[in-house]
Design an enzyme around this catalytic site. Structure first.
Site, short mmCIF file in Angstrom:
data_model
loop_
_atom_site.label_atom_id
_atom_site.label_comp_id
_atom_site.label_asym_id
_atom_site.label_seq_id
_atom_site.Cartn_x
_atom_site.Cartn_y
_atom_site.Cartn_z
N TYR A 11 4.20 4.92 3.31
CA TYR A 11 3.18 3.97 3.77
C TYR A 11 3.65 2.51 3.64
CZ TYR A 11 -1.26 1.36 3.48
OH TYR A 11 -2.26 0.44 3.63
N ASN A 32 13.55 11.08 1.47
CA ASN A 32 13.72 12.55 1.50
C ASN A 32 12.65 13.21 2.37
OD1 ASN A 32 11.41 12.50 -0.03
ND2 ASN A 32 12.30 13.44 -1.86
N LEU A 33 11.79 12.41 2.94
CA LEU A 33 10.73 12.88 3.86
C LEU A 33 9.80 13.90 3.20
CD1 LEU A 33 12.71 13.10 7.24
CD2 LEU A 33 11.27 11.24 6.41
N SER A 76 2.75 8.68 -6.69
CA SER A 76 1.88 7.54 -7.01
C SER A 76 0.39 7.90 -7.15
CB SER A 76 2.05 6.46 -5.94
OG SER A 76 1.70 6.98 -4.69
N TYR A 140 1.48 8.00 -14.46
CA TYR A 140 1.96 7.20 -13.33
C TYR A 140 2.27 5.77 -13.79
CZ TYR A 140 1.76 4.32 -9.13
OH TYR A 140 2.03 3.40 -8.17
N PHE A 168 -1.86 -4.05 -6.55
CA PHE A 168 -3.17 -3.53 -6.89
C PHE A 168 -3.45 -2.46 -5.82
CE2 PHE A 168 -4.70 -5.67 -10.75
CZ PHE A 168 -3.48 -6.20 -11.09
N ASN A 169 -4.48 -2.51 -5.01
CA ASN A 169 -4.70 -1.37 -4.10
C ASN A 169 -4.22 -1.70 -2.68
OD1 ASN A 169 -6.42 -0.75 -6.45
ND2 ASN A 169 -6.81 1.07 -5.23
N1 UDP Z 1 -12.11 7.06 -4.89
C1 UDP Z 1 -13.26 7.77 -4.56
N2 UDP Z 1 -13.17 8.76 -3.63
C2 UDP Z 1 -11.99 9.09 -3.00
C3 UDP Z 1 -10.83 8.35 -3.33
C4 UDP Z 1 -10.93 7.35 -4.28
O1 UDP Z 1 -14.34 7.51 -5.10
O2 UDP Z 1 -11.97 10.01 -2.18
C5 UDP Z 1 -12.19 5.96 -5.85
C6 UDP Z 1 -11.24 6.14 -7.05
O3 UDP Z 1 -11.87 6.86 -8.09
C7 UDP Z 1 -10.93 4.68 -7.41
C8 UDP Z 1 -11.01 3.94 -6.09
O4 UDP Z 1 -11.76 4.80 -5.20
O5 UDP Z 1 -11.94 4.19 -8.25
C9 UDP Z 1 -9.66 3.67 -5.46
O6 UDP Z 1 -8.92 4.88 -5.50
P1 UDP Z 1 -7.55 5.06 -4.71
O7 UDP Z 1 -7.14 6.50 -4.90
O8 UDP Z 1 -7.72 4.60 -3.30
O9 UDP Z 1 -6.53 4.08 -5.40
P2 UDP Z 1 -6.08 3.92 -6.97
O10 UDP Z 1 -7.03 2.91 -7.54
O11 UDP Z 1 -6.14 5.25 -7.62
O12 UDP Z 1 -4.70 3.38 -6.86
#
Ligand code: UDP
Length: 324
Positions: A11, A32-33, A76, A140, A168-169
Site C-alpha cells: 500500500y 515477495n508479493l 503490520s 508489532y 500514525f494511520n
Molecule cells: N477498527 C474498527 N473496525 C474495523 C477496523 C478497525 O473498529 O473493522 C478500529 C480499530 O480498533 C482502531 C481504529 O479502527 O481503533 C483504526 O484501526 P486500523 O486497523 O485501521 O489501524 P491501526 O490503528 O490498528 O493501525
C-alpha cells in the site's frame, strides 16, 4: 538517483514508487508479493525477493547501484502480532537485519525506514512527540522499536544514515484513483467502512465503544499516503545533510474517533454505513494522535490533506473502481 523500494508492491510502498517516478527518480521495487500486488507497481522494475531469504536479496541488489533504500516490507497488523509474535519478530526484525547486511555489503549508506506510532504504546500526553516514552504494548510496535535501535547501532558501527518515519494511520489513495489500499483479509478501518458502504463487505464491526474517549470509540490520527510519500522524499534530502539515525512522527495532529470516521464516510459516499459494536480488539490503545512539529520544522514537511474528508474521498474514488 536510484532508490531501492523494499515492499514497493504494498500500500504505502506503491504510492511511494509512483511519487518518486513522477519526480524523475528511478526506482526498483523489491517485493515477495506475499501481501503486495504486482499491478500496484506502476513504474520502475519489480524484482521478486524475500527479506527472509538472503540469497534472493543478493540477487536483487547484485549488478544494480542504489543511492538509498526505503524499507516498507513488514507485517503490520496489531491483533495478528499479538497472536503470532514469532512471525512478527522474524519478518520485521530478522528480515530487516538481512536487508541491512546486504545494504552494507553493497555500499548503500542511506535508509528510510517505515516505523509506527505503535512504538509508543499507551499515550501519556494528548499529542505524541518524538520524546514521548517508547513502551510498545504489542509485538508489532516492539518489532519496529527494535529496528529503530538497530539503526542507531548501525549508525555508530557502520556509518549508516537513516530516518525512521513513524506513521500514525496511513489512509487514502492516489488522486487519480489508480492505486489504493487493498489487503486480504482487510482489517483497516477506512477500507472496511467503504466496503460496508459499497455493499462489497460485511457490516462494519466497531471494535469497542467503552474506551475513555468522548464517544467511547478509539481515536486515531489519519494521514494521507501521498503526504507520507512526500515525507520520505524529504527524508532522502535530510540524509544528504545529516548523518546518524533520526526519527520523525508523521500525522496530522488531529484525532478522529471510529464513529467520526463512519460519519465522514457517510457524507463522502452519500450512503448508509451498516455497523455493529463488537468487543475491543487486543492491543489497541484508546487514543493515538501525533505531534509532527519536528517533521514540519526539520524536514520541511507540509501535508496537503489535513482533514478527514479529503482523505476518505480519495479512498472512496479508488474503492469504487474495485470489483473485489
Ligand atoms: N477498527 C474498527 N473496525 C474495523 C477496523 C478497525 O473498529 O473493522 C478500529 C480499530 O480498533 C482502531 C481504529 O479502527 O481503533 C483504526 O484501526 P486500523 O486497523 O485501521 O489501524 P491501526 O490503528 O490498528 O493501525
Amino acid at each position: 538517483m536510484h532508490v531501492l523500494i523494499c515492499g514497493g508492491a504494498g500500500y504505502i510502498g506503491s504510492h511511494m514508487a509512483r511519487f518518486l517516478v513522477a519526480r524523475s527518480v528511478s526506482v526498483t521495487t523489491l517485493d515477495n508479493l506475499s501481501t503486495g500486488h504486482r499491478e500496484a507497481v506502476q513504474g520502475g522494475e519489480l524484482v521478486e525477493a524475500d527479506l527472509l531469504d538472503p540469497a534472493s536479496i543478493e540477487r536483487a541488489l547484485g549488478g544494480r547501484r542504489f543511492d538509498a533504500a526505503m524499507h516498507f516490507c513488514a507485517r503490520s497488523l496489531v491483533g495478528e502480532s499479538v497472536s503470532q509474535p514469532y512471525a512478527y519478530y522474524a519478518n520485521n526484525v530478522s528480515g530487516t537485519l538481512n536487508l541491512l547486511e546486504a545494504m552494507r555489503r553493497h555500499g548503500i549508506g542511506k535508509l528510510v525506514f517505515s516505523s509506527t506510532a505503535a512504538v509508543f504504546g499507551q499515550p501519556e500526553r494528548e499529542r505524541i512527540d518524538e520524546d514521548h516514552p517508547k513502551a510498545p504494548i504489542n509485538p508489532y510496535g516492539a518489532s519496529k522499536l527494535m529496528v529503530e535501535r538497530i539503526l542507531a547501532d548501525a549508525s555508530s558501527a557502520y556509518g549508516l544514515r537513516s530516518v525512521a518515519l513513524r506513521y500514525f494511520n496511513a489512509a487514502g489513495a492516489s488522486d487519480d484513483a489508480c492505486i489504493g489500499e487493498s489487503h486480504q483479509p482487510e482489517t483497516h478501518l477506512i477500507p472496511n467502512v467503504l466496503r460496508a458502504a459499497l455493499g462489497t463487505g460485511p457490516a462494519l464491526k466497531v471494535f469497542g465503544d467503552d474506551y475513555p474517549t468522548p464517544d467511547g470509540t478509539c481515536v486515531r490520527d489519519y494521514v494521507h499516503v501521498d503526504d507520507l510519500a512526500q515525507a520520505h522524499q524529504l527524508a532522502l534530502d535530510y540524509m544528504d545533510r545529516h548523518d546518524g539515525a533520526h526519527a520523525f512522527n508523521l500525522g496530522n495532529g488531529k484525532g478522529f474517533s471510529v464513529r467520526e470516521v463512519i460519519d465522514a464516510a457517510k457524507a463522502a459516499t452519500g450512503r448508509e454505513i451498516r455497523y455493529e459494536v463488537a468487543p475491543r480488539r487486543p492491543g489497541d490503545p484508546a487514543v493515538l494522535v501525533a505531534s509532527s512539529e519536528k517533521a514540519r520544522r526539520e524536514l520541511g514537511w507540509v501535508p496537503a490533506h489535513t482533514d478527514l474528508a479529503p482523505i476518505i474521498e480519495s479512498a472512496w474514488r479508488w474503492h469504487q473502481t474495485q470489483s473485489y
